[in-house]
Each structure stands twice: as C-alpha cells, then as structure tokens.
Motif scaffolding. Sequence first.
Motif, PDB file in Angstrom:
ATOM      1  N   ARG A  80     134.316  32.318 -16.310  1.00 42.30           N
ATOM      2  CA  ARG A  80     134.785  31.299 -15.377  1.00 42.30           C
ATOM      3  C   ARG A  80     133.732  30.940 -14.335  1.00 42.30           C
ATOM      4  NH1 ARG A  80     140.680  30.148 -15.108  1.00 42.30           N
ATOM      5  NH2 ARG A  80     140.094  29.541 -13.017  1.00 42.30           N
ATOM      6  N   GLU A  81     132.759  31.831 -14.135  1.00 43.86           N
ATOM      7  CA  GLU A  81     131.766  31.571 -13.102  1.00 43.86           C
ATOM      8  C   GLU A  81     130.442  32.224 -13.486  1.00 43.86           C
ATOM      9  OE1 GLU A  81     131.313  32.136  -8.264  1.00 43.86           O
ATOM     10  OE2 GLU A  81     133.206  32.598  -9.246  1.00 43.86           O
ATOM     11  N   ALA A  94     128.810  38.578  -6.203  1.00 45.74           N
ATOM     12  CA  ALA A  94     129.606  38.948  -7.379  1.00 45.74           C
ATOM     13  C   ALA A  94     130.455  40.177  -7.081  1.00 45.74           C
ATOM     14  CB  ALA A  94     128.696  39.205  -8.580  1.00 45.74           C
ATOM     15  N   LYS A  97     133.426  39.338  -4.834  1.00 48.27           N
ATOM     16  CA  LYS A  97     134.471  38.600  -5.543  1.00 48.27           C
ATOM     17  C   LYS A  97     135.292  39.537  -6.427  1.00 48.27           C
ATOM     18  CE  LYS A  97     132.319  34.072  -5.611  1.00 48.27           C
ATOM     19  NZ  LYS A  97     132.978  32.840  -5.990  1.00 48.27           N
ATOM     20  N   MET A 103     139.305  37.582  -8.766  1.00 53.42           N
ATOM     21  CA  MET A 103     138.586  37.074  -9.941  1.00 53.42           C
ATOM     22  C   MET A 103     139.552  36.813 -11.083  1.00 53.42           C
ATOM     23  SD  MET A 103     135.304  36.563  -9.795  1.00 53.42           S
ATOM     24  CE  MET A 103     135.093  36.418 -11.547  1.00 53.42           C
ATOM     25  N   LYS A 106     135.806  36.110 -16.422  1.00 57.78           N
ATOM     26  CA  LYS A 106     134.576  36.880 -16.284  1.00 57.78           C
ATOM     27  C   LYS A 106     133.531  36.105 -15.498  1.00 57.78           C
ATOM     28  CE  LYS A 106     136.260  40.066 -18.851  1.00 57.78           C
ATOM     29  NZ  LYS A 106     136.837  41.215 -18.217  1.00 57.78           N
ATOM     30  N   MET A 107     132.702  36.867 -14.786  1.00 57.40           N
ATOM     31  CA  MET A 107     131.574  36.303 -14.070  1.00 57.40           C
ATOM     32  C   MET A 107     130.301  36.789 -14.751  1.00 57.40           C
ATOM     33  SD  MET A 107     130.323  36.863 -10.158  1.00 57.40           S
ATOM     34  CE  MET A 107     131.747  36.041  -9.504  1.00 57.40           C
TER      35      MET A 107
END
Length: 112
Positions: A80-81, A94, A97, A103, A106-107
């Motif tokens: 998602r980011e 990160a 978050k 969240m 997944k980042m």
Amino acid sequence: MGVQFAKLAGLTVPATASGPESAAWAKSLGADHILDHTKPMRPRVENAGWSFIDYIIEQHRLLARIAQWFDEGILRMIMREGLTPIDAANLRLAHSKIESGSMIGKMVLEGC
C-alpha cells in the motif's frame, strides 16, 4: 494474498483484522468473515459458527498460475505504501507507522 488465493479456490474465507479500516480492506480482497485478532480467537471462531478453521494451500499448483492471475487483474498487490530511499529518516517513518497500528497492507522500503 492468502485471502485472494482462498477465494479463487472457492473457499469461505475468514480473515483477521483489528480495526474498521483493515477489516474493510480485508473484505475488499475477498474475506467473508472478519475475526478481531486482538481478542481471544477461539470465541471469535465459535461465534462465526465454526468449531475449527481448516485450510489447505497447494502452493505448487498455485505458483504456476500466479503470474497469469496478476496479468489478468484477478490478484492485486498488497503493498500500500513505498518509501524511497532506504535511509534513517524513512526507516524511522516506516517504524512509526507500523508501531502506530494504523498500517493496512504492506510497506516497502526501496532504493539506495
């Protein structure tokens, strides 16, 4: 991705989430039931009408079709980011978050 795989296999799919936004996202991926993973799981499963949850993942069969499903738009990425570059500031961002519990998905940190 597991939710999407299970739906493609024709299964009734429970998913875990801890808040309304992550529950809505799991539903958008195909989850049939949302179980709050911040509370004891057995009562959640029993309240959904099950005595247990059983699953089978035949990865060798799915892997042959994954690329095709992405190409056809049947599967969606769960990232998602993304943060670029990988540096101290983005690592702190990160981490904050993720620790916030807000969240969804997944980042990914990428780059040099």
